[in-house]
Scaffold this motif. Structure first.
Motif, mmCIF file in Angstrom:
data_model
loop_
_atom_site.group_PDB
_atom_site.id
_atom_site.type_symbol
_atom_site.label_atom_id
_atom_site.label_comp_id
_atom_site.label_asym_id
_atom_site.label_seq_id
_atom_site.Cartn_x
_atom_site.Cartn_y
_atom_site.Cartn_z
ATOM 1 N N UNK A 57 0.850 -1.185 0.000
ATOM 2 C CA UNK A 57 0.000 0.000 0.000
ATOM 3 C C UNK A 57 0.889 1.239 0.000
ATOM 4 N N UNK A 58 0.514 2.252 -0.746
ATOM 5 C CA UNK A 58 1.220 3.527 -0.727
ATOM 6 C C UNK A 58 0.263 4.598 -0.230
ATOM 7 N N UNK A 59 0.641 5.276 0.830
ATOM 8 C CA UNK A 59 -0.218 6.265 1.471
ATOM 9 C C UNK A 59 -0.328 7.501 0.583
ATOM 10 N N UNK A 60 -1.551 8.037 0.490
ATOM 11 C CA UNK A 60 -1.778 9.226 -0.345
ATOM 12 C C UNK A 60 -2.501 10.324 0.429
ATOM 13 N N UNK A 61 -2.210 10.441 1.721
ATOM 14 C CA UNK A 61 -2.843 11.474 2.533
ATOM 15 C C UNK A 61 -2.478 12.870 2.024
ATOM 16 N N UNK A 62 -3.336 13.830 2.313
ATOM 17 C CA UNK A 62 -3.065 15.231 1.981
ATOM 18 C C UNK A 62 -1.973 15.786 2.878
ATOM 19 N N UNK A 63 -1.432 16.919 2.488
ATOM 20 C CA UNK A 63 -0.386 17.576 3.267
ATOM 21 C C UNK A 63 -0.883 17.830 4.690
ATOM 22 N N UNK A 64 -0.071 17.453 5.670
ATOM 23 C CA UNK A 64 -0.402 17.677 7.072
ATOM 24 C C UNK A 64 -1.213 16.578 7.721
ATOM 25 N N UNK A 65 -1.738 15.647 6.943
ATOM 26 C CA UNK A 65 -2.503 14.526 7.494
ATOM 27 C C UNK A 65 -1.563 13.340 7.684
ATOM 28 N N UNK A 66 -1.591 12.719 8.839
ATOM 29 C CA UNK A 66 -0.727 11.574 9.111
ATOM 30 C C UNK A 66 -1.447 10.589 10.022
ATOM 31 N N UNK A 67 -0.919 9.388 10.056
ATOM 32 C CA UNK A 67 -1.471 8.326 10.899
ATOM 33 C C UNK A 67 -0.340 7.667 11.671
ATOM 34 N N UNK A 68 -0.459 7.632 12.982
ATOM 35 C CA UNK A 68 0.489 6.901 13.806
ATOM 36 C C UNK A 68 0.095 5.424 13.775
ATOM 37 N N UNK A 69 0.844 4.651 12.997
ATOM 38 C CA UNK A 69 0.504 3.247 12.809
ATOM 39 C C UNK A 69 0.747 2.431 14.069
ATOM 40 N N UNK A 70 1.676 2.877 14.904
ATOM 41 C CA UNK A 70 1.974 2.204 16.160
ATOM 42 C C UNK A 70 1.522 3.055 17.332
ATOM 43 N N UNK A 71 2.403 3.339 18.286
ATOM 44 C CA UNK A 71 2.001 4.145 19.445
ATOM 45 C C UNK A 71 1.514 5.516 19.017
ATOM 46 N N UNK A 72 0.492 6.018 19.732
ATOM 47 C CA UNK A 72 -0.128 7.286 19.349
ATOM 48 C C UNK A 72 -0.379 8.203 20.534
ATOM 49 N N UNK A 73 0.107 7.838 21.729
ATOM 50 C CA UNK A 73 -0.125 8.684 22.899
ATOM 51 C C UNK A 73 0.947 8.423 23.937
ATOM 52 N N UNK A 74 1.186 9.427 24.757
ATOM 53 C CA UNK A 74 2.209 9.364 25.794
ATOM 54 C C UNK A 74 1.578 9.746 27.128
#
Length: 538
Positions: A105-122
């Motif tokens: 899969x190749x990600x095609x998100x717009x500029x500034x959009x991202x996904x934390x595939x692993x840890x997402x909070x501290x």
């Protein structure tokens, strides 16, 4: 001439090793009481003439490299992927997702959009990883982990989604009324004194927002049916949901989510994605961080350690030799590597499979914000478990909606579906929570961690039991945490009581560093200066 504290500590370290120096510093009040979980204090030249090869460039590997480099060790780090971070992985436009048995899969998100595939909070009490954020100047922002405007809803049921605020406060009101009735009827006289009862009843009235007769008739805490407005427009609340309806909803337990110690406010996230922590380490570490280096063999000998690896780009085979090796590779991946570990170590490594966890994200216009949902989670159970709303970029045009984050046995079965079917199920859940908006979900991304090369799972499943945290006393866990007889040390979140958290990786790395520092410090004290450094640590 008097002996300074600095000289005194150097002498203590020379004769008793790192452990003695650390104890002395504690006794002198030079370290805070919480420092037992912090990085060992080491002299800048402690590792002079010593070398370490670190296998795996996740958070544990990076912490080991960062600290040992600063203590004078010659450090080489080998990472099989073309990126560092391990499970700390942020997907942006152009990111490629490789999964065993699936098309890339190749990600095609717009500029500034991202996904934390692993840890997402501290969590705010994870001082280890937060400490590195401070050191590495990784900017943080608040992660909104819970929203009372989000929902809980049994996935696939005919029931309507219930706002979290109503579930929390209606349940509290009903329970407060029941307890008040029990107290008033004397049902708890053996447990409560008269003075206790006189104090408890007013508390229950406030706790449940009960009326003058100690009955629960609803509360503004659960939301308004008419909002307060101008002039004489008073806010009014609706009738409470029946207790039987609340209790029959299997997702009612999710109303306690933010009371779990790992989920309590305040939570944080790095600005721009979780991998900003990785970028901070990469900026700070001067030692070789060799990517695309797939480990093939590990040989632990009396004279040192030799690690053979393959360059995944050129195919060339190379060998790195060092005094010590720190292995942070997931155990189920390590089990497939050719080693000369002792039979009991090999058996322990081979006995630990990986667990299962899935994430599915979509880019979409921020329709959820029109429902006053700014961050937080809706709980749906089933195969996808939850819908997680972004905390970053509030009031911007588009955001990343996580429509699945499920782990364990259900996640295993879900990952066996085709990617198309997984995406369809996740869309269906969004349709149940936000009818009509499922058509706005675009650019889907699926991450089945059990299929991710060089991980093959999100965290270990000791004894077949997974989980991100807990009390682990599995024999394999205990054995691999022991001081090694040879020169290979095992380190990583999987060797902590928090295998699903980056804090576990940090604390395990600190423990490993302490063992090596103690070993080197003691050997320096008892070895004649003319003896070689390799023999000094034997």
């Amino acid at each position: 001439m008097g002996l300074s504290r600095r000289n005194f500590l150097h002498r203590v370290g020379a004769t008793g090793g790192y452990g003695a120096a650390y104890t002395a510093m504690m006794a002198l009040g030079l370290l805070p009481t919480a420092a037992a979980s912090q990085v060992p204090v080491m002299a800048a030249d402690l590792g002079a003439g010593k070398s370490v090869v670190i296998l795996g460039g996740g958070i544990a590997g990076l912490v080991n490299a960062y600290e040992l480099e600063r203590a004078g060790f010659k450090v080489t780090l080998l990472e099989a992927r073309d990126r560092l971070g391990g499970r700390n992985w942020t997907l942006r436009n152009g990111s490629k997702i490789e999964m065993v048995g699936e098309a890339d899969q190749t990600v095609s998100f717009s500029e500034g959009v991202y996904m934390n595939a692993g840890p997402a909070r501290l969590p705010s009490h994870h001082e280890g990883v937060l400490g590195y954020c401070r050191k590495l100047k990784v900017e943080l922002e608040v992660e909104v982990n819970s929203s009372r405007s989000a929902y809980f809803w049994p996935q696939g049921s005919d029931a309507k989604p219930i706002r979290m605020r109503q579930g929390v406060n209606d349940t509290r009101g009903h329970i407060a009324e029941l307890l008040a009735k029990a107290v008033s009827k004397g049902a708890l006289d053996q447990e409560l004194s008269l003075a206790d009862k006189e104090k408890l009843l007013p508390f229950l009235k406030t706790y449940g927002d009960l009326d003058g007769q100690m009955a629960f008739k609803g509360t503004e805490r659960s939301g308004f049916v008419q909002l307060p407005g101008a002039d004489a427009q008073y806010g009014t609340h609706g009738a409470p949901l029946p207790l039987s309806e609340l209790l029959s909803n299997e997702q009612l337990r999710s109303t306690l989510f933010e009371d779990q110690i790992y989920m309590q406010a305040t939570m944080f996230q790095p600005v721009g994605g979780m991998d900003q922590i990785v970028a901070g380490f990469e900026r700070a570490i001067r030692s070789p961080l060799i990517k695309n280096a797939e480990v093939l063999e590990i040989r632990d000998t009396r004279g040192g350690v030799a690690v053979a690896y393959r360059d995944r780009v050129s195919g060339a085979r190379q060998v790195v030799s060092a005094d010590f090796a720190i292995v942070t590779i997931p155990l189920n991946v390590l089990a497939k590597i050719d080693t000369n570990f002792a039979p009991d170590i090999k058996a322990a490594v081979a006995s630990v499979p990986g667990d299962y966890s899935n994430k599915i994200g979509f880019e979409a216009p921020r329709f959820w914000e029109k429902e006053q949902i700014y961050g937080g989670i809706s709980f749906v159970g089933g195969e996808t478990n939850l819908v997680w709303y972004p905390s970053n970029g509030l009031h911007t045009e588009r955001g990343m909606l996580l429509a699945c984050y499920g782990s364990g046995p259900r996640a295993k079965a879900f990952a066996e579906k085709s990617l198309t079917d997984q995406i369809a199920v996740a869309k269906g859940v969004v349709a149940g929570l936000h009818p009509g908006h499922e058509t706005e979900l675009e650019k889907p991304v699926v991450v089945n961690w059990s299929k991710i090369p060089f991980n093959l799972g999100p965290w270990p499943a000791y004894g077949g039991r997974g989980g991100q945290e807990g009390r682990n006393e599995d024999p394999a866990y205990v054995l691999l945490n022991k001081e090694p007889k040879g020169r290979v040390y095992f380190s990583g979140a999987h060797l902590s009581q928090m295998p699903g958290w980056q804090e576990g990786a940090v604390l395990s790395a600190h423990r490993t560093i302490g063992m090596i520092a103690n070993r080197v410090g003691q050997s320096v004290a008892v070895t004649p200066q003319k003896q070689t450094t390799a023999a000094a640590a034997a």
